[in-house]
Write a protein that holds these residues in place. Structure first.
Motif, PDB file in Angstrom:
ATOM      1  N   PHE A 101      -6.263  16.835 -13.711  1.00 35.17           N
ATOM      2  CA  PHE A 101      -6.719  17.639 -12.586  1.00 35.17           C
ATOM      3  C   PHE A 101      -7.330  18.932 -13.110  1.00 35.17           C
ATOM      4  O   PHE A 101      -6.927  19.436 -14.164  1.00 35.17           O
ATOM      5  CB  PHE A 101      -5.547  17.951 -11.641  1.00 35.17           C
ATOM      6  CG  PHE A 101      -4.907  16.730 -11.063  1.00 35.17           C
ATOM      7  CD1 PHE A 101      -5.364  16.182  -9.880  1.00 35.17           C
ATOM      8  CD2 PHE A 101      -3.851  16.105 -11.720  1.00 35.17           C
ATOM      9  CE1 PHE A 101      -4.789  15.033  -9.353  1.00 35.17           C
ATOM     10  CE2 PHE A 101      -3.266  14.953 -11.199  1.00 35.17           C
ATOM     11  CZ  PHE A 101      -3.733  14.424 -10.012  1.00 35.17           C
ATOM     12  N   ALA A 102      -8.292  19.460 -12.388  1.00 31.45           N
ATOM     13  CA  ALA A 102      -8.934  20.715 -12.770  1.00 31.45           C
ATOM     14  C   ALA A 102      -8.791  21.715 -11.638  1.00 31.45           C
ATOM     15  O   ALA A 102      -8.949  21.369 -10.453  1.00 31.45           O
ATOM     16  CB  ALA A 102     -10.408  20.497 -13.099  1.00 31.45           C
ATOM     17  N   VAL A 103      -8.483  22.959 -12.018  1.00 28.13           N
ATOM     18  CA  VAL A 103      -8.317  24.048 -11.061  1.00 28.13           C
ATOM     19  C   VAL A 103      -9.052  25.268 -11.602  1.00 28.13           C
ATOM     20  O   VAL A 103      -9.573  25.258 -12.709  1.00 28.13           O
ATOM     21  CB  VAL A 103      -6.829  24.368 -10.829  1.00 28.13           C
ATOM     22  CG1 VAL A 103      -6.107  23.183 -10.201  1.00 28.13           C
ATOM     23  CG2 VAL A 103      -6.154  24.779 -12.136  1.00 28.13           C
ATOM     24  N   SER A 104      -9.057  26.345 -10.825  1.00 24.29           N
ATOM     25  CA  SER A 104      -9.801  27.529 -11.249  1.00 24.29           C
ATOM     26  C   SER A 104      -8.919  28.607 -11.863  1.00 24.29           C
ATOM     27  O   SER A 104      -9.425  29.496 -12.546  1.00 24.29           O
ATOM     28  CB  SER A 104     -10.567  28.133 -10.072  1.00 24.29           C
ATOM     29  OG  SER A 104      -9.663  28.712  -9.141  1.00 24.29           O
ATOM     30  N   SER A 105      -7.601  28.558 -11.612  1.00 27.67           N
ATOM     31  CA  SER A 105      -6.764  29.689 -12.000  1.00 27.67           C
ATOM     32  C   SER A 105      -5.352  29.239 -12.321  1.00 27.67           C
ATOM     33  O   SER A 105      -4.932  28.127 -11.961  1.00 27.67           O
ATOM     34  CB  SER A 105      -6.721  30.717 -10.861  1.00 27.67           C
ATOM     35  OG  SER A 105      -6.023  30.168  -9.745  1.00 27.67           O
ATOM     36  N   ILE A 106      -4.598  30.134 -12.941  1.00 30.90           N
ATOM     37  CA  ILE A 106      -3.208  29.846 -13.258  1.00 30.90           C
ATOM     38  C   ILE A 106      -2.387  29.665 -11.989  1.00 30.90           C
ATOM     39  O   ILE A 106      -1.481  28.819 -11.932  1.00 30.90           O
ATOM     40  CB  ILE A 106      -2.607  30.950 -14.165  1.00 30.90           C
ATOM     41  CG1 ILE A 106      -1.216  30.538 -14.675  1.00 30.90           C
ATOM     42  CG2 ILE A 106      -2.550  32.289 -13.444  1.00 30.90           C
ATOM     43  CD1 ILE A 106      -1.216  29.377 -15.627  1.00 30.90           C
ATOM     44  N   ASP A 107      -2.696  30.416 -10.932  1.00 29.51           N
ATOM     45  CA  ASP A 107      -1.964  30.274  -9.671  1.00 29.51           C
ATOM     46  C   ASP A 107      -2.125  28.861  -9.107  1.00 29.51           C
ATOM     47  O   ASP A 107      -1.149  28.264  -8.636  1.00 29.51           O
ATOM     48  CB  ASP A 107      -2.463  31.296  -8.649  1.00 29.51           C
ATOM     49  CG  ASP A 107      -2.340  32.715  -9.150  1.00 29.51           C
ATOM     50  OD1 ASP A 107      -1.223  33.236  -9.165  1.00 29.51           O
ATOM     51  OD2 ASP A 107      -3.366  33.288  -9.549  1.00 29.51           O
ATOM     52  N   GLU A 108      -3.357  28.352  -9.152  1.00 31.31           N
ATOM     53  CA  GLU A 108      -3.594  26.996  -8.650  1.00 31.31           C
ATOM     54  C   GLU A 108      -2.893  25.963  -9.510  1.00 31.31           C
ATOM     55  O   GLU A 108      -2.364  24.965  -8.999  1.00 31.31           O
ATOM     56  CB  GLU A 108      -5.097  26.726  -8.585  1.00 31.31           C
ATOM     57  CG  GLU A 108      -5.815  27.557  -7.536  1.00 31.31           C
ATOM     58  CD  GLU A 108      -7.308  27.301  -7.468  1.00 31.31           C
ATOM     59  OE1 GLU A 108      -7.936  27.730  -6.486  1.00 31.31           O
ATOM     60  OE2 GLU A 108      -7.861  26.661  -8.395  1.00 31.31           O
ATOM     61  N   ALA A 109      -2.886  26.172 -10.816  1.00 31.70           N
ATOM     62  CA  ALA A 109      -2.206  25.246 -11.721  1.00 31.70           C
ATOM     63  C   ALA A 109      -0.705  25.212 -11.443  1.00 31.70           C
ATOM     64  O   ALA A 109      -0.074  24.144 -11.374  1.00 31.70           O
ATOM     65  CB  ALA A 109      -2.473  25.639 -13.169  1.00 31.70           C
ATOM     66  N   LEU A 110      -0.107  26.386 -11.280  1.00 36.19           N
ATOM     67  CA  LEU A 110       1.327  26.460 -11.013  1.00 36.19           C
ATOM     68  C   LEU A 110       1.674  25.843  -9.658  1.00 36.19           C
ATOM     69  O   LEU A 110       2.742  25.248  -9.481  1.00 36.19           O
ATOM     70  CB  LEU A 110       1.803  27.907 -11.072  1.00 36.19           C
ATOM     71  CG  LEU A 110       1.770  28.555 -12.460  1.00 36.19           C
ATOM     72  CD1 LEU A 110       2.142  30.025 -12.367  1.00 36.19           C
ATOM     73  CD2 LEU A 110       2.678  27.826 -13.441  1.00 36.19           C
ATOM     74  N   ASN A 111       0.772  25.970  -8.705  1.00 35.31           N
ATOM     75  CA  ASN A 111       1.001  25.352  -7.404  1.00 35.31           C
ATOM     76  C   ASN A 111       1.128  23.837  -7.542  1.00 35.31           C
ATOM     77  O   ASN A 111       1.972  23.209  -6.896  1.00 35.31           O
ATOM     78  CB  ASN A 111      -0.139  25.707  -6.448  1.00 35.31           C
ATOM     79  CG  ASN A 111       0.183  25.367  -5.009  1.00 35.31           C
ATOM     80  OD1 ASN A 111       1.228  25.740  -4.501  1.00 35.31           O
ATOM     81  ND2 ASN A 111      -0.718  24.663  -4.343  1.00 35.31           N
ATOM     82  N   LEU A 112       0.293  23.238  -8.407  1.00 33.50           N
ATOM     83  CA  LEU A 112       0.393  21.797  -8.643  1.00 33.50           C
ATOM     84  C   LEU A 112       1.692  21.443  -9.352  1.00 33.50           C
ATOM     85  O   LEU A 112       2.359  20.466  -9.003  1.00 33.50           O
ATOM     86  CB  LEU A 112      -0.802  21.308  -9.461  1.00 33.50           C
ATOM     87  CG  LEU A 112      -2.181  21.396  -8.815  1.00 33.50           C
ATOM     88  CD1 LEU A 112      -3.225  20.721  -9.698  1.00 33.50           C
ATOM     89  CD2 LEU A 112      -2.196  20.785  -7.421  1.00 33.50           C
TER      90      LEU A 112
END
Length: 383
Positions: free
Chosen positions: A62-73
């Motif tokens: 999966f690809a995200v834009s930020s560390i916050d989005e990554a941690l949410n996953l």
């Protein structure tokens, strides 16, 4: 039928997202896998919910834009690899190794900072290197007049990094039919391939490769890198419905946006409607005020561009300026309208369909932005 629990709400059909994944998985080169781009809350569709069903379908990156989005996953128990496509502040570097998150390295300076941190912790941090073959945004320049392959090689030498991949990004893969855009995209492919070949000649294991974005995957499916980064297509939409595609694919829009009638009144000819007094009724008009506005995501720039919504299965034009919490429509041709009736902003009623693209065209933007503008105060219901 989903029940509304708000003045405006969104319904998302997860089965359609599954189908869109299958369509794109079959469309790209058989060697490739889909890297699901779920940044910006998966274009407003719900990143963790969409990622979970895609993981069930076999998506492992999966690809995200930020560390916050990554941690949410990660907090949603997503097990697959996660690549942050953008910048992460140094104070958040620890999350990368604590949660097995892969970081994009877009410059030597950033890579050195990340490596120094990793060495101080006696660890290695997994990264993918971003090279700029013509987008002009982030990445180590690797273009004809600015070919910094030595910088790319030096990042592979940073001891604190585990360089597990290298990628680039198309800038005009969508407009293959406009002027020299296809030639520009083909040259981006050539430059990316040149980088890979030079790294291989140096004995460098460059890792996983990915170049195509959503339009790159549609228009250039023959490329046989390891992954295609597919985002908006997974939710069933292209960025612009009027843009021709090299290879047609059938996708299924997953999102429906609805709201309620707040007020119904009939006004005489010559009545001003809305802020600015820039809409004047030309006849006796049934004005229906709708419980949705630009704070919900109805782009104010779409005012006065003949944008329509559906009421009782009939198209009704938005009149006056879209307000923060409400907008007005001309419902003169619709009978028996009452407070609480459902209005469809995006979706189908009877034989009529309003697409997200209509809102985007009226607001002079793309569907990506229109989806992202649907605010958090609009609840999402899944089926």
């Amino acid at each position: 039928m989903l029940e509304s629990k708000s003045r405006s709400w969104v319904e998302i059909d997860l089965d359609k997202i599954r189908e869109n994944f299958k369509v794109m998985d079959q469309h790209i080169h058989k060697k490739q896998k889909v890297m699901a781009v779920v940044k910006a809350d998966c274009y407003g569709h719900g990143d963790s919910i969409v990622a979970k069903i895609l993981e069930e379908e076999g998506v492992d990156f999966f690809a995200v834009s930020s560390i916050d989005e990554a941690l949410n996953l990660r907090n949603a128990d997503i097990k697959g690899k996660i690549l942050i496509l953008g910048y992460t502040p140094a104070e958040h570097f620890h999350y990368l190794h604590e949660h097995n998150i892969t970081q994009c390295v877009m410059s030597y300076e950033f890579g050195k900072s990340l490596s120094d941190y990793a060495l101080s912790q006696n660890i290695k941090i997994e990264v993918h290197i971003k090279v700029d073959t013509g987008m002009g945004r982030i990445g180590i320049p690797c273009q004809d007049n600015n070919y910094q392959i030595d910088v790319v090689k030096s990042i592979y030498d940073l001891d604190g990094l585990s360089c597990a991949g290298i990628f680039s990004h198309f800038s005009v893969a969508d407009t293959y039919d406009r002027g020299t855009d296809e030639a520009y995209t083909m040259h981006q492919i050539e430059l990316y391939q040149k980088v890979l070949e030079e790294l291989k000649a140096e004995g460098i294991d460059y890792g996983l490769t990915h170049l195509q974005n959503s339009y790159g995957a549609i228009n250039y499916p023959e490329l046989d890198y390891d992954y295609s980064r597919i985002g908006i297509l997974l939710v069933g939409n292209a960025s612009n419905d009027s843009q021709k595609l090299k290879h047609e694919v059938t996708l299924f829009p997953a999102l429906v946006w609805k709201t309620n009638v707040a007020c119904v009144k009939t006004v005489p000819k010559g009545t001003y409607i809305g802020y600015g007094r820039n809409y004047l009724t030309e006849k006796e008009t049934k004005v229906v005020t709708v419980s949705c506005g630009y704070a919900d995501g109805m782009n104010r720039q779409a005012s006065h561009h003949h944008l329509e919504v559906l009421l009782h299965g009939k198209r009704c034009e938005i009149i006056g300026n879209i307000c923060m919490d409400q907008f007005m429509i001309d419902a003169s041709e619709v009978d028996d309208v009452h407070t609480g009736d459902v209005v469809t902003i995006i979706g189908t009623e009877g034989t009529e369909t309003i697409k997200i693209d209509e809102l985007s065209r009226a607001a002079n933007t793309i569907n990506n932005e229109s989806f992202c503008l649907i605010s958090k105060r609009v609840p999402r219901f899944y089926k």
